[in-house]
Scaffold this active site. Sequence first.
Site, PDB file in Angstrom:
ATOM      1  N   LYS A  12       0.844  -1.193   0.000  1.00 39.72           N
ATOM      2  CA  LYS A  12       0.000   0.000   0.000  1.00 39.72           C
ATOM      3  C   LYS A  12       0.881   1.244   0.000  1.00 39.72           C
ATOM      4  CE  LYS A  12      -4.106  -1.906   2.264  1.00 39.72           C
ATOM      5  NZ  LYS A  12      -5.050  -1.724   1.143  1.00 39.72           N
ATOM      6  N   ARG A  50     -10.384 -11.637   0.734  1.00 39.80           N
ATOM      7  CA  ARG A  50     -11.196 -12.656   0.064  1.00 39.80           C
ATOM      8  C   ARG A  50     -10.520 -14.022   0.088  1.00 39.80           C
ATOM      9  NH1 ARG A  50     -11.262  -9.115  -5.293  1.00 39.80           N
ATOM     10  NH2 ARG A  50     -11.360  -7.556  -3.626  1.00 39.80           N
TER      11      ARG A  50
HETATM   12  N1  BES Z   1      -8.415  -3.990   3.699  1.00 38.48           N
HETATM   13  C1  BES Z   1      -8.478  -3.503   2.361  1.00 38.48           C
HETATM   14  C2  BES Z   1      -9.760  -2.723   2.082  1.00 38.48           C
HETATM   15  C3  BES Z   1      -9.909  -1.402   2.754  1.00 38.48           C
HETATM   16  C4  BES Z   1      -9.446  -0.247   2.145  1.00 38.48           C
HETATM   17  C5  BES Z   1     -10.559  -1.284   3.963  1.00 38.48           C
HETATM   18  C6  BES Z   1      -9.623   0.978   2.747  1.00 38.48           C
HETATM   19  C7  BES Z   1     -10.726  -0.053   4.583  1.00 38.48           C
HETATM   20  C8  BES Z   1     -10.266   1.083   3.958  1.00 38.48           C
HETATM   21  C9  BES Z   1      -8.428  -4.668   1.380  1.00 38.48           C
HETATM   22  O1  BES Z   1      -7.674  -5.770   1.771  1.00 38.48           O
HETATM   23  C10 BES Z   1      -7.829  -4.175   0.120  1.00 38.48           C
HETATM   24  O2  BES Z   1      -6.698  -3.808   0.142  1.00 38.48           O
HETATM   25  N2  BES Z   1      -8.593  -4.190  -0.952  1.00 38.48           N
HETATM   26  C11 BES Z   1      -8.137  -3.788  -2.218  1.00 38.48           C
HETATM   27  C12 BES Z   1      -8.701  -4.735  -3.232  1.00 38.48           C
HETATM   28  C13 BES Z   1      -8.073  -4.612  -4.595  1.00 38.48           C
HETATM   29  C14 BES Z   1      -6.613  -4.960  -4.568  1.00 38.48           C
HETATM   30  C15 BES Z   1      -8.820  -5.543  -5.543  1.00 38.48           C
HETATM   31  C16 BES Z   1      -8.616  -2.356  -2.467  1.00 38.48           C
HETATM   32  O3  BES Z   1      -9.702  -1.997  -2.005  1.00 38.48           O
HETATM   33  O4  BES Z   1      -7.865  -1.593  -3.080  1.00 38.48           O
HETATM   34 MN    MN Z   2      -5.636  -5.555   1.230  1.00 34.14          MN
END
Ligand code: BES
Ligand code: MN
Length: 487
Positions: A265, A339
């Site tokens: 991230k 997921r």
């Molecule tokens: N934990 C995150 C989702 C999230 C983002 C929760 C912001 C709370 C605030 C999740 O694991 C994630 O990183 N999702 C990705 C999915 C993508 C890579 C398909 C996302 O939302 O960017």
């Molecule tokens: Mn994630």
Amino acid sequence: MKISVASFGERPKADLLIVPFWEGHVDAHRFPMLQPLVSSGDFKGKQGETAFFYPENGSETRLLLLGLGKEEKGSLESIRRAYAAASRAAQAKKVRSANILVPTSAKLSHEQLLIAAAESLFLTNYSFSKLKGDSLKDNPPVLLEQITWIDVEKSSLNHLERAKKIVDGVFFVRNLVNDNADDKTAALKEAASHFAQNHSHVTTEIFDKKRLEQEKMGLILAVNRGSKQEPCLIISSYKGNPASKEHIVLVGKGITYDTGGLNLKVGDGMLTMKSDMAGAATVLGTVQTAASLGLKINVTAVAPVTENGIDGTSYKPGDVYRAYNGKTVEITNTDAEGRLVLGDALSYAAKNLAPSCLIDFATLTGAIVVALGEEVSGFFTDDENLSKDLMKASKQTGELMWRMPIHPDYKDAMKSEIADLVNSGGRDAGSIKGALFLQEFVGKTPWVHIDFAGPTYVSKPKHYNTAKGTGFGVRLMIDFLERRERH
Ligand code: BES
Ligand code: MN
Ligand code: ZN
């Protein structure tokens, strides 16, 4: 917090008396000394409006006039929000004891008004100070220690106790979510085993890494590869109605910290990721609250717990891993880890726990926050009955839910050239694609996926929620379970 009831005439001494008024009905007949304040027009009774008054004598040091807004617009939620404003005003004055009046209304019953006001006062009466240092000594948070409900019957005390137990469940989640990431795995395990030891109808089983390997939960293990701490799967069951075959299984995402993995991230994207185990905390908190309320239902929490860390041994984009149900997954983004762990947990639950329905809670996508913001959670289901009950629970509790489509055409985006599935199918319709991925792991069991990435962790206090972990989901689920109990 000590909770009692008393008549107006026999009320105890306290730091504060809360006096609610509907907008346009601010009259001072019960408190003649307020007449000048009321006539000045400075207090109109608008929703959440507050004004302090310091009487020369009487049982309380101060009166707090509380605006409830227009009576014809009154609702459980408007009452909750108003009493939250009162609670915050009281906190600012470091009030420890309060006498509280409950409004009357043609629209809402005395019982409804009492419960809404109580819930809100309890929910606001929270502070997470475990991680404070010196600033705690200089400015210790002062919470209500004693509240007395005025002109409320003794027979209502059970409603107040019930509300208190539910709010304790909310606090359980807030505390786990607000805790340090590196302490979460131990805290979740400890909470689940400790509760089972103290509750005869609750059992907890925890699969360690070795057991996860034996069970071939390849996706949880893949996500865990970049972490120093071992993963686990927590299964906590409450049997409140052994004669019934109904078994509600709640599955919660338990990512103790989401770095994104090798798809690291960027910027501030990681800053809130200690909250990525809120799903796990919510399902455990719900089972514990159902047990402490003695609900006549059978409900199990299943929580896959691991960090999504980064290391030389991390799982890698392009590689393929095999899930518990045998499906293979090409990792197209290591940041779509929720997921993966849920895939193993859902398919384990569907195969081994004889669920009559599966409901998962997950901070699954940033896309759901873009779509619905910090106030509303998205849910996905093909089951009309579950959807209806969930919306009723949402309306009752004020925990806002909005149904999203599981549009099957987007399934193509989740297909892989070298495996059965990819874990990420691109940015557009990101939340729906997350749901479509999970659907591959639930078989024929009626299922709801709740993506609550928005409301579970917030930057500022709002209404009866405190900043950071909100504990969203426990109140919703308890209401939902009580509906099932009545079926
Ligand atoms: N934990 C995150 C989702 C999230 C983002 C929760 C912001 C709370 C605030 C999740 O694991 C994630 O990183 N999702 C990705 C999915 C993508 C890579 C398909 C996302 O939302 O960017
Ligand atoms: Mn994630
Ligand atoms: Zn995540």
